[in-house]
Design a protein around this motif. Structure first.
Motif, mmCIF file in Angstrom:
data_model
loop_
_atom_site.group_PDB
_atom_site.id
_atom_site.type_symbol
_atom_site.label_atom_id
_atom_site.label_comp_id
_atom_site.label_asym_id
_atom_site.label_seq_id
_atom_site.Cartn_x
_atom_site.Cartn_y
_atom_site.Cartn_z
ATOM 1 N N LEU A 1 2.847 -4.211 10.737
ATOM 2 C CA LEU A 1 3.123 -3.388 9.564
ATOM 3 C C LEU A 1 3.331 -1.925 9.922
ATOM 4 O O LEU A 1 3.829 -1.152 9.102
ATOM 5 C CB LEU A 1 1.966 -3.497 8.562
ATOM 6 C CG LEU A 1 1.695 -4.896 8.011
ATOM 7 C CD1 LEU A 1 0.421 -4.891 7.198
ATOM 8 C CD2 LEU A 1 2.871 -5.369 7.164
ATOM 9 N N ILE B 127 1.749 -9.566 2.686
ATOM 10 C CA ILE B 127 2.860 -9.897 3.589
ATOM 11 C C ILE B 127 2.331 -10.727 4.754
ATOM 12 O O ILE B 127 2.725 -11.885 4.932
ATOM 13 C CB ILE B 127 3.561 -8.624 4.102
ATOM 14 C CG1 ILE B 127 4.151 -7.831 2.922
ATOM 15 C CG2 ILE B 127 4.668 -8.993 5.074
ATOM 16 C CD1 ILE B 127 4.796 -6.518 3.324
ATOM 17 N N TRP C 92 -2.121 -3.319 1.198
ATOM 18 C CA TRP C 92 -1.361 -4.254 0.360
ATOM 19 C C TRP C 92 -0.496 -5.143 1.246
ATOM 20 O O TRP C 92 -0.406 -6.356 1.029
ATOM 21 C CB TRP C 92 -0.501 -3.481 -0.631
ATOM 22 C CG TRP C 92 0.265 -4.355 -1.579
ATOM 23 C CD1 TRP C 92 -0.112 -4.746 -2.825
ATOM 24 C CD2 TRP C 92 1.555 -4.956 -1.341
ATOM 25 N NE1 TRP C 92 0.850 -5.558 -3.393
ATOM 26 C CE2 TRP C 92 1.872 -5.708 -2.496
ATOM 27 C CE3 TRP C 92 2.447 -4.945 -0.274
ATOM 28 C CZ2 TRP C 92 3.068 -6.426 -2.597
ATOM 29 C CZ3 TRP C 92 3.627 -5.672 -0.380
ATOM 30 C CH2 TRP C 92 3.924 -6.400 -1.538
ATOM 31 N N GLY C 93 0.148 -4.552 2.251
ATOM 32 C CA GLY C 93 0.990 -5.338 3.139
ATOM 33 C C GLY C 93 0.201 -6.363 3.931
ATOM 34 O O GLY C 93 0.660 -7.496 4.131
ATOM 35 N N ILE D 140 7.794 -0.631 3.455
ATOM 36 C CA ILE D 140 6.889 -0.637 4.613
ATOM 37 C C ILE D 140 7.692 -0.557 5.910
ATOM 38 O O ILE D 140 7.342 0.185 6.836
ATOM 39 C CB ILE D 140 6.000 -1.896 4.585
ATOM 40 C CG1 ILE D 140 5.012 -1.808 3.411
ATOM 41 C CG2 ILE D 140 5.252 -2.076 5.897
ATOM 42 C CD1 ILE D 140 4.176 -3.048 3.208
ATOM 43 N N CYS D 141 8.767 -1.310 5.980
ATOM 44 C CA CYS D 141 9.597 -1.314 7.196
ATOM 45 C C CYS D 141 10.305 0.026 7.401
ATOM 46 O O CYS D 141 10.492 0.471 8.534
ATOM 47 C CB CYS D 141 10.611 -2.442 7.120
ATOM 48 S SG CYS D 141 9.877 -4.080 7.160
ATOM 49 N N VAL E 7 8.538 -4.684 0.794
ATOM 50 C CA VAL E 7 8.603 -4.950 2.227
ATOM 51 C C VAL E 7 9.529 -3.957 2.915
ATOM 52 O O VAL E 7 9.217 -3.432 3.991
ATOM 53 C CB VAL E 7 9.055 -6.396 2.490
ATOM 54 C CG1 VAL E 7 9.154 -6.662 3.978
ATOM 55 C CG2 VAL E 7 8.095 -7.375 1.836
#
Length: 1003
Positions: free
Chosen positions: A52, A276, A271-272, A537-538, A534
């Motif tokens: 992450l 994820i 959260w990720g 985050i990326c 997502v």
């Protein structure tokens, strides 16, 4: 998600384990957990949550979190050995588990380590030019070392049952030190749970069956233990959630989770981790498809612009930039870089070629250079804070500070004459001191584009390349304002701070987008158009690897992340990733995912304002030397501040510096007390708090203890986890260790105490605690060949015992504890906490007599002597971690322990032997004025080939009370002789000579 106020599980009215002590209150294999935590910490990109974003450096190891949760739920019974054995099975730390942790041992290595009467039931063999007949080989038994039979080759039988193979692997590892076993095996989380833990459940259920436990997975066990202890599935909370290690591991074990933080980046990473990394397989497929669609769209736009392809169809992989400035002495424009090496493995470097007509340097790229050329290229034009270059045989030097125009104003503030960049700036203006120059491009050949093995080459910059560069700059210039308005590019100002002020001082940058050049802004803006959680985050993960603060690493021939440490370091040359390399950082590997089926809730909230209730609060709070996350995360906040996707749009995208708990001041202590009071009020009476903090000095320890005291918490126990590092990035022998404090609510009611009456209680509690642990040590040493606890554990237990007594009171010496704990500190003041800790240390020290040294000698010698002799004994076990020496120096109150150290390397520390001391170090110094110092002088003289009678005469002359001190001299010399026999035999023999002569001397 589970809201904090919601109750979704059936509760028991009278949980059977409600008031039963937890295993963590009694035993904890701290040394084994330390070794496992070390392995996880060194796993780099192999760690579960770094996918992450590795820019958050404060993650606590997941295996440590798992140990704390299980240790807080498991009951402590009247059989501590079995309690510990079951816990180690659940953590895969026991001997049998190592056979299932896929150790890297070949059949031949196993054969050399085990005794096996019928080896050919498990192994096949082949041989070439063997001197033993095949029929004779069948008669051989193991162990069998390679080379015993020339040409013999061993391999596992294909049909061997997996369980049998795992048993043999475990047997082959049995005699190795625990860290060596860990090094050879996978981490528990890397193994298949069914294979790793399948065999343990019969013994787990047998031991815990008296409480009604029948489990066949960790999730089942945790749910049942939670029901037995709290009346429902256990709830774990973390109000300083950081990057989510604690909430993630709690959810992975089957706990309900509550997580909060004041920082939106911390909340996003947590959260990720939960949604994820912890997503279902179906959700992971959706994420992968969405990411592929984003990547394809961005690739299509970049390709259409034609900004990354040359006329041959090759595509750029990386761009190399450097600063350039005008020399005030010659008027030449000089490129700046500390080294001109581009790739060490390919022998590529940038060569500066003078251009007298334009008074500047052309830059050529040389590949396949000679070793001499590469060595010369290591010396760049920036050396020791100076611009250095040679022109027509003359070397010119100018300080970088002079180029910047550094000065100190009337208020003593450091300033300079660099132009301060405006909001619309993204590149230097012509009048700026520092210009920026593209000096090389790494290309991917057209034939290998899209292939797994690409062919690349470095080339100098052509006019065609410069035209594409101008095109990119023009695109950014025309669109920057609108991109900033849409939130596709940052427009946020850089606030002054400990880390952020340097950006303005060293480069003149005042807005966060100025840390990105034109290409970086363009590619990030294209990715930023695609808004979902997502991709957000990326986007931030990729920004860490593609900005002006990304140093070019010649060994790997690629740019590195800005947050390789927690600082905003400016560089004179840097790398920029084109689309292909940018995608490597943007991509989100899903291979470490694990489905989490429990309720979780993440919110952005000041920890002092929580309303959620948790049975276990596990926290890694800020402390005196905390990283300034509230500053450096603004680097990321700037990208999402204006238009974050749901659910991140529910949070305040600001670092909220004013609210951040930081520092080590009186305000820090007050803020921390409020935070832990809030958690204490939001947990049941039998709830527990596990607090992890990484300490570097005893003042932080005392402050943290006072904070918990004032928050209404009582210390139950403390453990120490070593997390040393030998990284060159952490200079000066920087070492860290994590203290684990286990706390519970202080019983209701007023309880007053006075120091004179508390001291005997402290000594009694410390003595009882350490004696119990030493008894368990003796039993496990006898049964398993290794103790559970080291001296560091025993020290920590002594501190905890003292604090357990102290924090049980509400009033000390007539002063209410909250007021006492929060009272402003005066320099040099000795607090009640520090006094009690010192008493605990003194009591513990009296019990920690090294084996082989008489207690009578231990009781009369000083701290430096105790330190030296204790560490001599510790080194005999193979210990070499600097943290051990630091902790014992504090325990024995040795301020300058470095004076007796031969090495201060974090993982290769060691004491000086007698011959390592210089004569002046044993004369008039703290160690030299002791009995032990005189023994060391005598050893030096014997090793220097002085005759023993002369040495003894010198010893008697140096000690006026020699005959009264004879028993202690003899004891210390004999102790050194015994301890050094294997490591330094000559010194050991000299010590034995002294011991013998002192012992046999007639009065």
């Amino acid at each position: 998600m589970l809201a904090p106020q919601q109750e979704q599980t059936l509760c028991l009215e009278a949980p059977p384990l409600k008031n039963t002590p937890a295993l963590l209150e009694r035993v904890f294999p701290a040394q084994k957990i330390s070794a496992e935590a070390q392995k996880e910490r060194k796993a780099g990109s192999g760690k579960t949550l770094t996918a992450l974003g590795s820019y958050w450096k404060g993650r606590k190891p997941l295996i440590l979190v798992r140990a704390l949760i299980l240790g807080s739920l498991l009951p402590a019974t009247d059989d501590p050995e079995t309690d510990l054995a079951i816990f180690e099975q659940l953590m895969a730390l026991d001997e049998a588990s190592f056979g299932r942790r896929e150790p890297k041992l070949s059949a031949a290595q196993v054969a050399a380590r085990i005794t096996l009467p019928r080896p050919w039931d498990y192994f096949d063999y082949s041989f070439k030019d063997a001197t033993v007949e095949p029929t004779k080989i069948e008669e051989l038994t193991f162990p069998l070392r390679a080379g015993d039979i020339p040409g013999l080759s061993l391999r596992w039988k294909r049909a061997i049952p997996l369980a049998d193979k795992q048993t043999l692997l475990a047997a082959a590892l049995k005699e190795l030190p625990y860290p060596d076993k860990v090094a050879l095996c996978k981490r528990p989380e890397e193994c298949d749970p069914a294979t790793l833990y399948g065999p343990i459940w019969d013994s787990v259920n047998q031991h815990l069956g008296r409480f009604g436990v029948q489990a066949h997975s960790h999730e089942e066990l945790v749910a049942q233990l939670g029901m037995l202890r709290f009346g429902h599935r256990p709830r774990v909370g973390d109000t300083f959630c950081g990057s989510g290690s604690i909430p993630f591991e709690a959810a992975r074990l089957g706990c309900e989770v509550y997580a909060s933080d004041l920082n939106p980046i911390a909340c996003m990473l947590t959260w990720g981790a939960l949604n994820i990394i912890g997503a279902s397989p179906e959700r992971r497929d959706e994420i992968a498809q969405a990411q592929q669609a984003v990547a394809a769209a961005v690739n299509q736009e970049i390709t259409a612009l034609g900004i990354e392809h040359n006329s041959q169809g090759d595509r750029a992989k990386a761009y190399l930039y450097c600063l350039e400035t005008r020399c005030p002495e010659t008027g030449w424009q000089v490129p700046l870089a500390p080294s001109w090496v581009i790739s060490k493995t390919r022998q590529v470097y940038a060569k500066l070629i003078p251009n007298p007509r334009e008074k500047r340097f052309e830059i050529d790229i040389v590949s396949g250079a000679s070793p001499e050329e590469m060595a010369a290229a290591e010396q760049g034009t920036v050396q020791q804070g100076q611009m250095v270059y040679t022109l027509e045989g003359k070397t010119y030097r100018t300080s970088i500070k002079t180029l910047r125009g550094d000065y100190r104003d009337a208020q003593g503030v450091n300033r300079n004459r660099l132009r301060q960049w405006e909001k619309h700036d993204f590149r230097p203006q012509p009048e700026d001191v520092f210009q920026e120059r593209l000096y090389s491009i790494q290309w991917i050949t057209q034939e290998t584009l899209g292939k797994s093995r690409q062919q690349t080459y470095f080339a100098p910059v052509t006019e065609e390349d410069r035209a594409r560069e101008r095109q990119v700059e023009q695109i950014v210039a025309e669109n920057l304002a609108s991109w900033q308005e849409q939130g596709l590019v940052p427009d946020m100002a850089i606030e002054p701070g400990k880390e952020t002020t340097r950006l303005q001082r060293e480069r003149g940058w005042r807005y966060w987008h100025q840390l990105f050049n034109a290409r970086q802004l363009l590619i990030s803006s294209l990715f930023c158009k695609h808004r979902h959680p997502v991709s957000a985050i990326c986007l931030l993960k990729a920004a860490d690897w593609n900005n002006r603060l990304c140093r070019w690493e010649p060994y790997w021939a690629k740019s590195q992340q800005v947050f390789y440490n927690q600082a905003l370091n400016t560089f004179y040359n840097y790398g920029t990733r084109a689309y292909d390399m940018h995608m490597q950082a943007y991509d989100l590997p899903m291979r470490r995912s694990q489905t989490l089926d429990v309720s979780n809730y993440v919110e952005m909230l000041d920890c002092r304002s929580i309303t959620a209730v948790a049975d276990l609060w596990i926290t890694d709070p800020p402390y005196g030397d905390a990283v300034h996350y509230h500053e450096i995360t603004e680097f990321f906040i700037a990208w999402l501040r204006k238009n974050p996707p749901a659910p991140f749009n529910e949070w305040i995208w600001d670092s909220r510096r004013a609210l951040a708990i930081q520092g080590a001041s009186d305000k820090f202590r007050r803020d921390m007390v409020e935070a832990y009071q809030a958690m204490t009020e939001h947990m049941p009476d039998n709830g527990r708090q596990c607090v992890m903090f990484t300490h570097q000095d005893s003042r932080v320890w005392s402050d943290m203890a006072a904070i918990f005291w004032a928050a209404g918490l009582q210390v139950i126990n403390a453990w120490y986890i070593a997390t040393e590092t030998s990284s060159e990035l952490k200079k000066g022998g920087y070492v860290q260790g994590t203290v684990i404090l286990l706390l519970g609510k202080r019983p209701p009611g007023q309880r007053a105490g006075f120091t004179p009456r508390l001291l005997p209680q402290v000594r009694k509690e410390v003595n009882a605690q350490i004696q119990d642990m030493m008894h368990l040590n003796a039993r496990t040493q006898e049964q398993m060949g290794a103790p559970v606890f080291t001296d560091s554990d025993l020290q920590m237990a002594g501190y905890a015992a003292a604090l357990k007594v102290l924090t049980g009171y509400t009033e000390i010496n007539g002063e209410e504890v909250t007021r006492l704990a929060l009272r402003p500190r005066r320099k040099g003041e000795k607090t009640v906490v520090s006094e009690m800790v010192q008493q605990a240390a003194a009591t513990a020290n009296s019990l920690l007599v090294p084996e082989g040294l008489p207690k009578a000698t231990w009781e009369v010698i000083s701290g430096i002597q105790r330190f030296y002799l204790r560490m001599v004994a510790l080194e005999t076990t193979g210990a070499s971690k600097l943290d051990n020496y630091q902790n014992f120096a504090k325990t024995f109150r040795v301020d300058n322990y470095q004076a007796v150290m031969a090495s201060l390397k974090p993982n290769r520390a060691r004491l000086k032997g007698a011959q390592d001391f210089k004569p002046r170090e044993l004369a008039g110094t703290e160690i030299g004025e002791t009995l032990l110092g005189q023994v060391l002088v005598a050893l030096q003289e014997l090793l220097g080939e002085k005759e023993p009678p002369i040495v003894m005469d010198n010893l008697r002359e140096a000690l006026p009370d020699y005959f009264q001190q004879r028993p202690h001299l003899q004891a210390m010399a004999q102790f050194l002789g015994d301890q050094l026999a294997q490591r330094r035999p000559q010194e050991a023999r000299a010590a034995e000579i002294i011991a013998s002569r002192v012992r046999n001397e007639r009065l």
